[in-house]
Each structure stands twice: as structure tokens, then as C-alpha cells.
Design a protein around this motif. Structure first.
Motif, PDB file in Angstrom:
ATOM      1  N   ASN A 136       0.806  -1.224   0.000  1.00 15.11           N
ATOM      2  CA  ASN A 136       0.000   0.000   0.000  1.00 15.11           C
ATOM      3  C   ASN A 136       0.844   1.281   0.000  1.00 15.11           C
ATOM      4  OD1 ASN A 136      -2.322   1.503  -0.054  1.00 15.11           O
ATOM      5  ND2 ASN A 136      -3.026   0.917   1.991  1.00 15.11           N
ATOM      6  N   PRO A 137       1.741   1.428  -0.986  1.00 15.84           N
ATOM      7  CA  PRO A 137       2.533   2.660  -1.079  1.00 15.84           C
ATOM      8  C   PRO A 137       1.719   3.788  -1.701  1.00 15.84           C
ATOM      9  CG  PRO A 137       3.048   1.234  -2.907  1.00 15.84           C
ATOM     10  CD  PRO A 137       2.066   0.471  -2.049  1.00 15.84           C
ATOM     11  N   LEU A 138       2.299   4.982  -1.739  1.00 15.59           N
ATOM     12  CA  LEU A 138       1.599   6.124  -2.323  1.00 15.59           C
ATOM     13  C   LEU A 138       1.280   5.910  -3.800  1.00 15.59           C
ATOM     14  CD1 LEU A 138       3.440   9.208  -0.738  1.00 15.59           C
ATOM     15  CD2 LEU A 138       1.075   8.503  -0.355  1.00 15.59           C
ATOM     16  N   ASP A 139       2.104   5.118  -4.497  1.00 14.05           N
ATOM     17  CA  ASP A 139       1.842   4.882  -5.910  1.00 14.05           C
ATOM     18  C   ASP A 139       1.087   3.575  -6.149  1.00 14.05           C
ATOM     19  OD1 ASP A 139       3.855   3.099  -5.321  1.00 14.05           O
ATOM     20  OD2 ASP A 139       5.048   3.527  -7.113  1.00 14.05           O
ATOM     21  N   ARG A 153     -10.041   2.848   0.505  1.00 20.33           N
ATOM     22  CA  ARG A 153     -10.587   3.052   1.860  1.00 20.33           C
ATOM     23  C   ARG A 153      -9.537   2.773   2.937  1.00 20.33           C
ATOM     24  NH1 ARG A 153     -13.908   2.881  -2.600  1.00 20.33           N
ATOM     25  NH2 ARG A 153     -16.016   2.162  -2.142  1.00 20.33           N
ATOM     26  N   ILE A 154      -8.341   2.366   2.519  1.00 21.52           N
ATOM     27  CA  ILE A 154      -7.314   1.920   3.467  1.00 21.52           C
ATOM     28  C   ILE A 154      -6.163   2.918   3.471  1.00 21.52           C
ATOM     29  CG2 ILE A 154      -5.762   0.014   4.061  1.00 21.52           C
ATOM     30  CD1 ILE A 154      -7.607  -1.802   2.344  1.00 21.52           C
ATOM     31  N   PRO A 155      -5.707   3.390   4.615  1.00 22.30           N
ATOM     32  CA  PRO A 155      -4.616   4.377   4.660  1.00 22.30           C
ATOM     33  C   PRO A 155      -3.342   3.826   4.025  1.00 22.30           C
ATOM     34  CG  PRO A 155      -5.650   4.148   6.823  1.00 22.30           C
ATOM     35  CD  PRO A 155      -6.175   3.030   5.977  1.00 22.30           C
ATOM     36  N   TYR A 156      -2.616   4.691   3.332  1.00 23.88           N
ATOM     37  CA  TYR A 156      -1.334   4.290   2.761  1.00 23.88           C
ATOM     38  C   TYR A 156      -0.447   3.702   3.854  1.00 23.88           C
ATOM     39  CZ  TYR A 156      -2.764   7.062  -1.279  1.00 23.88           C
ATOM     40  OH  TYR A 156      -3.451   7.567  -2.359  1.00 23.88           O
ATOM     41  N   GLY A 157       0.224   2.606   3.515  1.00 18.49           N
ATOM     42  CA  GLY A 157       1.120   1.958   4.475  1.00 18.49           C
ATOM     43  C   GLY A 157       0.478   0.827   5.248  1.00 18.49           C
ATOM     44  N   THR A 158      -0.856   0.781   5.271  1.00 19.81           N
ATOM     45  CA  THR A 158      -1.566  -0.331   5.912  1.00 19.81           C
ATOM     46  C   THR A 158      -1.720  -1.453   4.892  1.00 19.81           C
ATOM     47  OG1 THR A 158      -2.803   1.140   7.389  1.00 19.81           O
ATOM     48  CG2 THR A 158      -3.708  -1.058   7.025  1.00 19.81           C
ATOM     49  N   LYS A 159      -1.335  -2.661   5.253  1.00 18.23           N
ATOM     50  CA  LYS A 159      -1.333  -3.776   4.306  1.00 18.23           C
ATOM     51  C   LYS A 159      -2.732  -4.067   3.778  1.00 18.23           C
ATOM     52  CE  LYS A 159       0.249  -8.540   3.663  1.00 18.23           C
ATOM     53  NZ  LYS A 159       0.890  -9.730   4.277  1.00 18.23           N
ATOM     54  N   ARG A 210     -14.263   5.018   9.872  1.00 20.27           N
ATOM     55  CA  ARG A 210     -14.829   6.364   9.698  1.00 20.27           C
ATOM     56  C   ARG A 210     -15.833   6.296   8.553  1.00 20.27           C
ATOM     57  NH1 ARG A 210     -12.891  10.459   6.223  1.00 20.27           N
ATOM     58  NH2 ARG A 210     -10.916   9.345   5.945  1.00 20.27           N
ATOM     59  N   ILE A 211     -17.078   6.630   8.834  1.00 19.81           N
ATOM     60  CA  ILE A 211     -18.136   6.563   7.827  1.00 19.81           C
ATOM     61  C   ILE A 211     -18.314   7.930   7.179  1.00 19.81           C
ATOM     62  CG2 ILE A 211     -20.580   6.119   7.408  1.00 19.81           C
ATOM     63  CD1 ILE A 211     -20.548   4.357   9.927  1.00 19.81           C
ATOM     64  N   THR A 263     -14.575  12.970  -2.465  1.00 24.09           N
ATOM     65  CA  THR A 263     -13.673  12.110  -3.230  1.00 24.09           C
ATOM     66  C   THR A 263     -12.252  12.258  -2.731  1.00 24.09           C
ATOM     67  OG1 THR A 263     -15.074  12.339  -5.188  1.00 24.09           O
ATOM     68  CG2 THR A 263     -12.810  11.612  -5.543  1.00 24.09           C
ATOM     69  N   GLY A 264     -11.570  11.124  -2.574  1.00 21.61           N
ATOM     70  CA  GLY A 264     -10.143  11.160  -2.249  1.00 21.61           C
ATOM     71  C   GLY A 264      -9.818  11.671  -0.869  1.00 21.61           C
ATOM     72  N   SER A 265     -10.689  11.459   0.116  1.00 23.05           N
ATOM     73  CA  SER A 265     -10.407  12.012   1.438  1.00 23.05           C
ATOM     74  C   SER A 265      -9.163  11.373   2.081  1.00 23.05           C
ATOM     75  CB  SER A 265     -11.622  11.851   2.366  1.00 23.05           C
ATOM     76  OG  SER A 265     -11.829  10.500   2.714  1.00 23.05           O
ATOM     77  N   MET A 266      -8.828  10.132   1.660  1.00 18.36           N
ATOM     78  CA  MET A 266      -7.639   9.488   2.205  1.00 18.36           C
ATOM     79  C   MET A 266      -6.357  10.150   1.710  1.00 18.36           C
ATOM     80  SD  MET A 266      -8.857   7.263   4.209  1.00 18.36           S
ATOM     81  CE  MET A 266      -8.039   5.737   4.639  1.00 18.36           C
ATOM     82  N   ASN A 267      -6.473  10.977   0.660  1.00 21.16           N
ATOM     83  CA  ASN A 267      -5.300  11.668   0.133  1.00 21.16           C
ATOM     84  C   ASN A 267      -5.033  12.993   0.829  1.00 21.16           C
ATOM     85  OD1 ASN A 267      -4.894   9.646  -1.792  1.00 21.16           O
ATOM     86  ND2 ASN A 267      -6.212  10.652  -3.293  1.00 21.16           N
ATOM     87  N   GLU A 268      -5.932  13.400   1.721  1.00 24.83           N
ATOM     88  CA  GLU A 268      -5.785  14.704   2.362  1.00 24.83           C
ATOM     89  C   GLU A 268      -4.558  14.800   3.241  1.00 24.83           C
ATOM     90  OE1 GLU A 268      -9.519  15.191   4.319  1.00 24.83           O
ATOM     91  OE2 GLU A 268     -10.629  15.487   2.447  1.00 24.83           O
TER      92      GLU A 268
END
Length: 265
Positions: free
Chosen positions: A88-91, A177-183, A217-218, A256-261
Motif C-alpha cells: 500500500n505505497p503512495l503509488d 478506503r485503506i490508509p497508505y502503508g496499511t497492508k 470512519r463513515i 472524493t479522495g479524502s484518504m489523500n488529504e
């Protein structure tokens, strides 16, 4: 709308094409317009299935391709078996898109289609989209973007053509839906899919479940937050049964894209 003739001219020049078809708002309009300007035997819609793809969308994509009257092929992608992706890297999106579009390029070459198309639109540049690099490297064409169609344009045209997708909620890979870095694991993707299916069963037009280990988080549209809270006991019970200890609601609502904030903070 002058953008529609522009889109038609762009697609007509391609001659024949394989279209990456998810059954979402954008790819359905792209497939519809292609069917109006190219012979049906010059178009192949391809839908990829994997653990990252919401299960109910496969049936929907089959239905839409049949409705439009084009050939439709289902393929499996294997990004969840790629350790680069599951770390789960940034790319992450680049790795996934490279996997998908390499397969579509092979299909196009084997069956003698001239181009591979995707449904990126002019509004997508507002979000962090590393997958675009894969499209550039593989020379994938994005006619909606080339014609300057925004998301609002696409919905308006879809409504004009009578497509049921005109007001369909935006879709995204379950991995988003999964934070970057979380498997990323198939079981986690399945849990998220189950949770979102349950949320949608209450009639929410848009619903996302963002995963943070034992907390979720919903996100729903702001106007739907009071209705969500009115169902909080049922929702909490269900999501705890899926393994979450804490269930939260994002008061900013769906976006859209809230995990990218968090990128760059």
C-alpha cells in the motif's frame, strides 16, 4: 453541447478500441458514445474483477454492456498477489493500473484493436492520481479528458442519452478506503465491501467506510448525516460484528479522495 461532437470525432478517429469498462458513470458514457460512432464489431468492453472491485458492480457492468449492445469480456487481475501493491505505497494506483492496462494492451494486440481507452475525465486532475503515469507509459487514450468533459458534463450527457448511470454514485477501488502503508488483504477488502453494502441498504446515495485498524470512519453526504445517526445503533452493532471496536462518522461528509488529504502534511 459542443463537447459531444468533439468527443465523437475523437473516438471516430480511433477506428477500433478496447474500453476499460467498470460500469460506472464515466465508462458507461464512453462506451455509449463509442457505440454511436464505431461499428459494434470494432468495440470491446473489458471489465476486470479482483478483490479490490465491489462484487455487485460486476453484474451491473454486464447489464450495461448488454443494454448498449457491445461485446463484453470479463478478465481477472492479480494486483492483490503483488507485494508492491499490497504494501500500500503512495503509488499503489500506478501498480494496479499498470497490471490492468498491460492486460488490455495484450487483448487489443491479440484481437487487432487499434487503441485502448480509459474513462478518465477532465475533473480527475483535481485529485492525486498516480495511476495516470501508467496510462501515459502505456499510451492509453482518455477521450473524455481529451474532449474536456467534466464530471458534470458526463452526468448531463448520460441523462440526455437515457443512461441509468447518470446519477449513479462515484465508484472507487476498495483499496482507496485503506490508509497508505496499511497492508491490503483480500479479507480486509471483503470486510469493507460488506460494511458498505450494509450502509447502502439504508438508501444512502453515497457511502464510504474508511478503515483504521480497529476503528472505522463513515462518510455519507452531509444531508444524510442526521439519517445516518438515527440508525446509529443498528449500524454500530453491524460494524462491530465485522470487527471494528470503534465506529465514527465524518462530520465533513463524503468527498472524493479524502484518504489523500494527509499527503504532504
Amino acid at each position: 453541447m459542443d463537447k459531444l461532437p468533439r468527443l465523437k470525432n475523437i473516438i471516430r478517429r480511433y477506428g477500433s478500441c478496447v474500453i476499460a469498462f467498470s460500469g460506472g458513470v464515466d465508462s458507461t458514457l464512453l462506451l455509449k458514445v463509442a457505440s454511436l460512432v464505431l461499428p459494434k464489431d470494432k468495440i470491446l468492453a473489458v471489465t476486470a474483477t479482483s478483490a479490490t472491485y465491489p462484487k455487485e458492480e460486476l453484474f451491473f457492468s454486464k447489464t450495461q454492456a448488454k443494454e448498449i449492445g457491445v461485446r463484453h469480456k470479463i478478465i481477472a487481475t492479480a494486483e492483490v498477489k503483488d507485494k508492491r501493491f499490497t504494501s500500500n505505497p503512495l503509488d499503489r494506483c500506478y501498480i494496479c493500473k499498470k497490471e490492468l492496462f498491460n492486460k488490455l494492451k495484450i487483448i487489443a494486440r491479440n484481437f487487432r484493436y487499434d487503441f485502448v481507452l480509459d474513462a478518465t475525465n477532465a475533473s480527475d486532475k483535481a485529485d492525486f492520481r498516480p495511476g495516470n503515469k501508467a496510462l501515459q507509459e502505456l499510451k492509453i487514450r482518455s477521450p473524455l479528458k481529451e474532449a474536456g468533459l467534466s464530471k458534470d458534463d458526463i452526468r448531463a450527457l448520460s441523462r440526455r442519452f437515457g443512461l441509468v448511470t447518470w446519477d449513479k454514485p462515484s465508484l472507487a477501488c476498495l483499496a482507496s478506503r485503506i490508509p497508505y502503508g496499511t497492508k491490503i488483504t483480500p479479507s480486509l477488502l471483503s470486510r469493507i465491501n460488506q460494511a458498505e453494502e450494509y450502509l447502502r441498504s439504508f438508501g444512502f446515495k453515497q457511502a464510504r467506510l474508511r478503515h483504521y485498524n480497529n476503528l472505522c470512519r463513515i462518510e455519507v453526504l452531509k444531508r444524510d448525516i442526521p439519517r445516518l445517526l438515527a440508525r446509529r445503533n443498528q449500524i454500530v452493532d453491524k460494524l462491530k460484528s465485522l470487527g471494528y471496536n470503534y465506529v465514527t462518522v465524518d462530520l465533513e461528509g463524503y468527498r472524493t479522495g479524502s484518504m489523500n488529504e494527509v499527503i504532504g502534511r
